[in-house]
Write a protein that holds these residues in place. Structure first.
Motif, short mmCIF file in Angstrom:
data_model
loop_
_atom_site.label_atom_id
_atom_site.label_comp_id
_atom_site.label_asym_id
_atom_site.label_seq_id
_atom_site.Cartn_x
_atom_site.Cartn_y
_atom_site.Cartn_z
N ARG A 101 -12.47 -2.87 25.79
CA ARG A 101 -13.90 -2.63 25.64
C ARG A 101 -14.30 -2.59 24.17
NH1 ARG A 101 -17.26 -0.76 29.48
NH2 ARG A 101 -18.70 -1.96 28.18
N TYR A 127 -12.62 3.74 20.78
CA TYR A 127 -13.10 4.07 22.12
C TYR A 127 -12.05 4.94 22.80
CZ TYR A 127 -16.28 3.22 26.09
OH TYR A 127 -17.19 3.35 27.11
N ASP A 155 -13.61 10.44 30.73
CA ASP A 155 -15.01 10.68 30.38
C ASP A 155 -15.51 11.86 31.21
OD1 ASP A 155 -14.65 8.41 28.88
OD2 ASP A 155 -16.51 7.46 29.51
N HIS A 161 -11.64 4.84 34.84
CA HIS A 161 -12.82 4.53 35.65
C HIS A 161 -13.37 3.17 35.23
CE1 HIS A 161 -14.61 6.21 32.02
NE2 HIS A 161 -15.84 5.84 32.41
N TYR A 203 -24.02 11.03 33.85
CA TYR A 203 -23.50 9.71 33.51
C TYR A 203 -22.25 9.39 34.33
CZ TYR A 203 -26.57 9.61 29.42
OH TYR A 203 -27.66 9.60 28.59
N HIS A 204 -21.47 10.40 34.59
CA HIS A 204 -20.24 10.24 35.38
C HIS A 204 -20.28 11.28 36.50
CE1 HIS A 204 -19.26 8.87 31.26
NE2 HIS A 204 -18.62 7.91 31.89
N THR A 211 -19.60 -3.34 37.95
CA THR A 211 -19.91 -3.65 36.56
C THR A 211 -20.45 -5.06 36.47
OG1 THR A 211 -18.99 -3.88 34.32
CG2 THR A 211 -17.52 -4.39 36.15
N HIS A 216 -15.97 2.06 33.70
CA HIS A 216 -16.49 1.84 32.36
C HIS A 216 -15.39 1.42 31.39
CE1 HIS A 216 -20.05 4.82 33.17
NE2 HIS A 216 -20.21 3.66 33.79
N HIS A 217 -14.18 1.86 31.65
CA HIS A 217 -13.04 1.54 30.78
C HIS A 217 -12.14 0.46 31.39
CE1 HIS A 217 -13.95 4.49 27.83
NE2 HIS A 217 -13.77 5.53 28.62
#
Length: 249
Positions: free
Chosen positions: A34, A15, A173, A69, A150-151, A99, A71-72
């Motif tokens: 993750r 990742y 990302d 961010h 998405y971002h 999240t 997501h991570h």
């Protein structure tokens, strides 16, 4: 496989998780955790660094942890890789409520936490850190079916680090953005999985423009949406005269 570059030792765990160690033992982690990317590493296998006893370190050795961010953002992984006196640098837009994963809010982490905006600078003994915007262009290819990125702009950042006398660029990302081409980079860590970020062709174009000392691609093949041909990427970059290496375990 551990990558060695101009005195730095670098490990990509999957990742966006990267570990960087300088010759004097300063350790940086980028976006740890993750999708179980740290689960295959234990005290026997270790990583490239050394603990106080001279053996391989099973994490817990990070002086600086950088998070791009939400997501991570993986608070359990941060606790796994960070020293007790570590500094955590995170984008200020990260909110635990954004999240559905069970994470500890940034302000409740038991570390010095520094939150930065999209174009900030922070210095700690051992590293200088700059943030850069990271996002998908609204009219670009990396959007949802309804056209939403998405971002979106303002959702996260990338990092430019000065460590061990070298500069390391992790775009986060992101698409390739205006301003990336102006950076002076020794080690370039591009995401090449496409879908949610620049793809391998876009990353190769940016690598040629940046002309770094070494390119190490990350953020691919962790799950189906990120599958790509890393060897085709490496061949593409090498054909442009830019040194490139793959860290695939």
């Amino acid at each position: 496989m551990t990558i060695r570059h101009d005195g730095l030792t670098v490990d990509w765990f999957g990742y966006a998780t990267v570990r960087i160690e300088t010759p004097d033992g300063f350790v940086v982690y980028l976006d740890p955790g993750r999708y179980g990317v740290l689960d295959d590493y234990d005290a026997q296998d270790g990583v490239s660094g050394s603990d106080a006893t001279g053996g391989s370190s099973p994490f817990g050795d990070g002086d600086l942890v950088c998070v791009t961010h939400v997501h991570h953002y993986d608070s359990d992984a941060i606790e796994r890789v960070a020293k007790e006196d570590a500094t955590v640098v995170a984008y200020g837009g990260i909110e635990a409520d954004d999240t559905d994963r069970d994470v500890t809010p940034l302000d409740r982490l038991d570390y010095e936490v520094v939150t930065l905006g999209q174009e900030d600078r922070f210095s700690v003994d051992g590293a200088d850190v700059w943030t850069l915007p990271a996002y998908n262009e609204p009219d670009g290819p990396h959007t949802r079916e309804n056209g939403d990125p998405y971002h979106p702009e303002g959702f996260g950042v990338g990092y430019l680090l000065a460590v061990g006398g070298r500069t390391v660029f992790w775009p986060g990302d992101s698409d390739v953005l205006e301003g990336h081409e102006q950076l002076e980079v020794s080690l370039f860590l591009p995401p090449i999985g496409g879908a949610f970020t620049m793809d391998r062709e876009e990353a190769a174009d940016l690598a040629e423009t940046l002309d770094p000392d070494l390119v190490l691609p990350i953020h691919y093949d962790t799950f189906e949406d990120l599958e790509t041909d890393s060897h085709a990427f490496a061949a593409d970059v090498a054909s442009r005269g830019v040194p490139v290496v793959l860290d695939e375990r």
